[in-house]
Write a protein that holds these residues in place. Structure first.
Motif, short mmCIF file in Angstrom:
data_model
loop_
_atom_site.label_atom_id
_atom_site.label_comp_id
_atom_site.label_asym_id
_atom_site.label_seq_id
_atom_site.Cartn_x
_atom_site.Cartn_y
_atom_site.Cartn_z
N TYR A 40 0.79 -1.16 -0.24
CA TYR A 40 0.05 0.12 0.08
C TYR A 40 0.72 1.25 -0.01
O TYR A 40 0.11 2.43 0.24
CB TYR A 40 -1.00 0.18 1.27
CG TYR A 40 -2.08 -0.91 0.96
CD1 TYR A 40 -3.20 -0.52 0.69
CD2 TYR A 40 -2.13 -2.30 1.05
CE1 TYR A 40 -4.56 -1.17 0.41
CE2 TYR A 40 -2.93 -3.17 1.32
CZ TYR A 40 -4.40 -2.55 0.59
OH TYR A 40 -5.32 -3.37 0.49
N GLY A 41 2.13 0.96 -0.18
CA GLY A 41 3.08 2.13 -0.55
C GLY A 41 3.27 2.87 0.88
O GLY A 41 4.32 4.03 0.65
N PHE A 42 3.52 2.20 2.10
CA PHE A 42 4.12 2.59 3.21
C PHE A 42 5.63 2.42 3.36
O PHE A 42 6.18 1.39 2.60
CB PHE A 42 3.34 2.17 4.51
CG PHE A 42 2.14 2.62 4.76
CD1 PHE A 42 1.71 3.50 5.57
CD2 PHE A 42 0.90 2.14 3.85
CE1 PHE A 42 0.31 3.99 5.64
CE2 PHE A 42 -0.50 2.54 4.28
CZ PHE A 42 -0.51 3.52 5.01
N THR A 43 6.45 3.45 3.71
CA THR A 43 7.79 3.15 3.58
C THR A 43 8.52 3.29 4.98
O THR A 43 7.77 3.80 6.18
CB THR A 43 8.47 4.54 3.18
OG1 THR A 43 9.74 4.10 2.87
CG2 THR A 43 8.27 5.90 3.89
N PRO A 44 9.55 2.45 5.43
CA PRO A 44 9.97 2.22 6.97
C PRO A 44 10.66 3.55 7.31
O PRO A 44 11.28 3.96 6.58
CB PRO A 44 10.84 1.07 6.87
CG PRO A 44 11.31 1.12 5.11
CD PRO A 44 10.21 1.77 4.54
N ARG A 120 3.98 5.96 6.64
CA ARG A 120 5.23 5.38 7.12
C ARG A 120 4.72 4.04 7.86
O ARG A 120 3.71 4.18 8.48
CB ARG A 120 6.10 6.13 7.82
CG ARG A 120 5.61 6.47 9.19
CD ARG A 120 5.85 5.46 10.42
NE ARG A 120 5.80 5.64 11.68
CZ ARG A 120 4.53 5.32 12.25
NH1 ARG A 120 3.61 4.58 11.69
NH2 ARG A 120 4.56 5.53 13.81
N TYR A 121 5.79 3.24 8.03
CA TYR A 121 5.49 2.11 8.86
C TYR A 121 6.89 1.85 9.75
O TYR A 121 7.71 2.49 9.58
CB TYR A 121 5.11 0.47 8.11
CG TYR A 121 6.28 -0.05 7.25
CD1 TYR A 121 7.10 -0.72 8.24
CD2 TYR A 121 6.45 0.20 6.04
CE1 TYR A 121 8.21 -1.48 7.52
CE2 TYR A 121 7.36 -0.49 5.40
CZ TYR A 121 8.43 -1.35 6.10
OH TYR A 121 9.39 -1.89 5.35
N GLN A 122 6.37 1.21 10.93
CA GLN A 122 7.46 1.17 11.88
C GLN A 122 7.14 -0.12 12.87
O GLN A 122 6.01 -0.29 13.15
CB GLN A 122 7.44 2.48 12.72
CG GLN A 122 8.70 2.68 13.65
CD GLN A 122 8.91 4.02 14.16
OE1 GLN A 122 8.06 4.93 13.81
NE2 GLN A 122 9.58 4.06 15.28
N MET A 123 8.47 -0.71 13.10
CA MET A 123 8.13 -2.00 13.59
C MET A 123 9.11 -1.96 14.90
O MET A 123 10.39 -3.03 14.80
CB MET A 123 8.44 -3.27 13.13
CG MET A 123 7.16 -3.60 11.88
SD MET A 123 7.39 -4.99 10.87
CE MET A 123 5.98 -4.66 9.74
N ILE A 145 1.48 1.68 11.13
CA ILE A 145 1.21 2.44 10.11
C ILE A 145 0.53 3.83 10.34
O ILE A 145 -0.39 3.77 11.11
CB ILE A 145 0.64 1.79 8.85
CG1 ILE A 145 -0.72 1.10 9.20
CG2 ILE A 145 1.59 0.69 8.02
CD1 ILE A 145 -1.42 0.92 7.72
N ASP A 146 1.05 4.84 9.67
CA ASP A 146 0.17 6.23 9.81
C ASP A 146 0.70 6.70 8.48
O ASP A 146 1.43 6.66 7.81
CB ASP A 146 0.89 7.11 10.89
CG ASP A 146 0.56 6.56 12.39
OD1 ASP A 146 -0.48 7.02 12.87
OD2 ASP A 146 1.31 5.79 12.77
N VAL A 147 -0.58 7.59 8.03
CA VAL A 147 -0.37 8.72 7.00
C VAL A 147 -0.64 9.85 7.45
O VAL A 147 -1.76 9.98 8.12
CB VAL A 147 -1.15 7.96 5.68
CG1 VAL A 147 -2.63 7.78 6.01
CG2 VAL A 147 -0.91 9.07 4.45
N ILE A 161 -7.59 1.57 5.59
CA ILE A 161 -7.03 1.11 6.94
C ILE A 161 -7.65 -0.36 6.93
O ILE A 161 -6.98 -1.18 7.30
CB ILE A 161 -7.43 1.88 8.09
CG1 ILE A 161 -6.40 3.06 7.95
CG2 ILE A 161 -6.93 1.07 9.41
CD1 ILE A 161 -4.79 2.98 8.08
N PRO A 162 -9.02 -0.33 7.18
CA PRO A 162 -9.57 -1.72 7.12
C PRO A 162 -9.36 -2.69 6.07
O PRO A 162 -9.14 -3.89 6.40
CB PRO A 162 -10.96 -1.72 7.12
CG PRO A 162 -11.40 -0.18 7.59
CD PRO A 162 -10.01 0.44 7.09
N ALA A 163 -8.89 -2.26 4.84
CA ALA A 163 -8.34 -3.14 3.86
C ALA A 163 -7.11 -3.85 4.14
O ALA A 163 -6.92 -5.06 3.85
CB ALA A 163 -8.41 -2.47 2.41
#
Length: 469
Positions: A40-44, A120-123, A145-147, A161-163
């Motif tokens: 979905y295009g989120f970047t770390p 972005r995503y973060q783990m 994840i957050d946009v 988000i639900p998808a």
């Protein structure tokens, strides 16, 4: 060291550590989640484990979370430096208790280096000083994840988000789940329209959010304690219990908004909720996967619009396995401009711990290796190393046994590590460029030319994968 000086090396309470099979399971879950996030295009990104305390506590960010403050511990011979090493005032620091607040500060720090909307995503691991108990940890990994938009952010991001949630949990294959969706404006607007004082609305939302944990009696008692009348308490409780299909609930809310006074905020929340639901459907998420639940509020003060919680059907006692929502002011509080965002968090450590305990997930094998090359005799070690490398180059994970123990002991070691195949090469096999391939699951042993070993193993491993699935 005297016997009385024994060191306690047990893990501190609430700080987990994993056996190899558990850590491999966590890595698999992280890889699965990461793949969906990136689809979905989120970047770390990565933020420090330590943040300024004033950032973590700004405008109620901390909520009810207990944070771990940091102070330096100097060795005995450097105590004179204590004052110089200490933090004070605005420089006080603490371990981050979630990813969202540090992310907001990250955006403020890198505002001119980022493109918006920024996804972005973060783990990372986070830290909370809560009481350690079953499924609750003081250190745990969150997958977020957050946009965030600059000035505005389409509600279609909320719909997306639900998808993403559905795709993740379908990939992990942990059973049926339900994504419960609400909008804080719906709650805020309804509470205001039935006469709840403005200064009590946030408290009212927090109380409602505890309903599943504490039950009706305690929720009503808490509402009375913030000066709601008996009529208001009953209306609030009945409102959060409105049930039905997504369309049924939306229609009930619209009818309610038409007859209530001061329902502008309520109507706005319903409109936003309707837009999000439409987007969720357009993204192909089955109606069986989500619902509108008016009891969902999310306790943190920074949520202002859409909110989500996800529960595992048949295992509701596990609590929410993924939650989040939309916020309008969280980033803006640092830089003085409107920067709305929406995001979710999966508490991976807690989720994995509870799914393992419930038998929904199982630990992986202790090693990623699927093949062990047995050490039959030291003078053939060059052959064992060559065969091992051939198999690795073909894409397999291989352990070469360097022990000079008996073959039986080596096979036992492989079985204990759940390695399915062992390669046995003695003098006769080496001279004929052959090997014995032993399947530790079935006990079957067959002669295979070394030149064709990789192909045979790949076929056997593929068959094993089909059986396991």
């Amino acid at each position: 060291m005297a016997k009385t000086d024994k060191i306690n090396y047990s893990c501190p309470s609430g700080f987990p550590e994993f056996l190899p099979g558990e850590k491999r399971l966590e890595s698999y879950l992280m890889d699965t989640i990461r793949e969906v996030f990136e689809r979905y295009g989120f970047t770390p990104i990565e933020t420090p484990a330590v943040e300024r305390l004033e950032v973590l506590q700004a405008k109620g960010n901390q909520g009810d979370n207990i944070v771990y403050g940091l102070s330096p511990i100097l060795p005995p011979n450097r105590q004179a430096e204590k004052e110089k090493a200490g933090d004070s005032g605005s420089e006080e620091r603490a371990l981050k208790f979630d990813q969202t607040v540090p992310f907001a500060a990250y955006i403020a720090r890198h505002l001119n280096d980022l493109n918006f909307p920024f996804a972005r995503y973060q783990m990372d691991v986070v830290f909370r000083g809560e009481r350690a108990k079953d499924g609750r940890f003081r250190q745990f990994r969150q997958c977020d994840i957050d946009v965030v938009g600059r000035g505005k952010l389409s509600l279609l991001y909320d719909a997306q988000i639900p998808a993403i949630i559905a795709e993740i949990f379908e990939a992990i294959n942990i059973g049926d789940f339900l994504i419960r969706i609400n909008n804080r404006k719906v709650l805020t607007g309804f509470f205001a329209s039935v006469g709840v004082a403005a200064e009590n609305i946030v408290s009212c939302i927090r109380i409602v959010d505890t309903a599943e944990k504490v039950g009706e009696t305690k929720v009503k008692k808490a509402l009375y304690e913030i000066s709601l009348s008996e009529s208001q308490v009953e209306k609030v409780w009945d409102f959060t219990k409105i049930k039905g299909t997504v369309d049924d609930v939306l229609n009930k809310l619209k009818s309610m908004a038409e007859i209530l006074d001061n329902s502008e905020v309520l109507s706005q929340g319903i409109s936003e909720l309707e837009t999000v639901i439409s987007g969720v459907r357009n993204l192909g998420v089955s109606d069986q996967r989500f619902c509108i639940d008016l009891s969902i509020a999310r306790g943190l003060d920074y949520y202002t619009g859409t909110v989500y919680e996800t529960t595992l059907i048949g295992h509701e006692a596990l609590g929410s396995i993924c939650s989040g929502g939309r916020y309008e002011e969280l980033v803006g509080m640092f830089i003085g401009e409107k920067m709305p965002g929406v995001g979710i968090s999966i508490g991976l450590t807690r989720l994995m711990s509870r799914l393992l305990k419930a038998g929904i997930l199982e630990s992986f094998a202790p090693t990623p290796a699927t093949v062990m090359v047995v050490n039959m005799q030291e003078d053939l070690m060059a052959t064992y190393l060559d065969v091992s490398q051939q198999l690795r180059r073909s894409g397999m994970n291989v352990i070469t046994s360097f022990d000079s123990r008996g073959v039986g002991k080596q096979l036992q070691q492989a079985d204990k590590q759940k390695i399915p195949f062992c390669i046995i090469i003695g003098s006769e096999e080496a001279a004929a460029n052959m090997c014995s391939l032993k399947d530790l699951r079935t006990g079957e042993q067959m002669k295979v030319p070394i030149a064709g070993l990789a192909g045979v193993l790949k076929q056997r491993l593929a068959q094993q994968l089909i059986i396991n699935n």
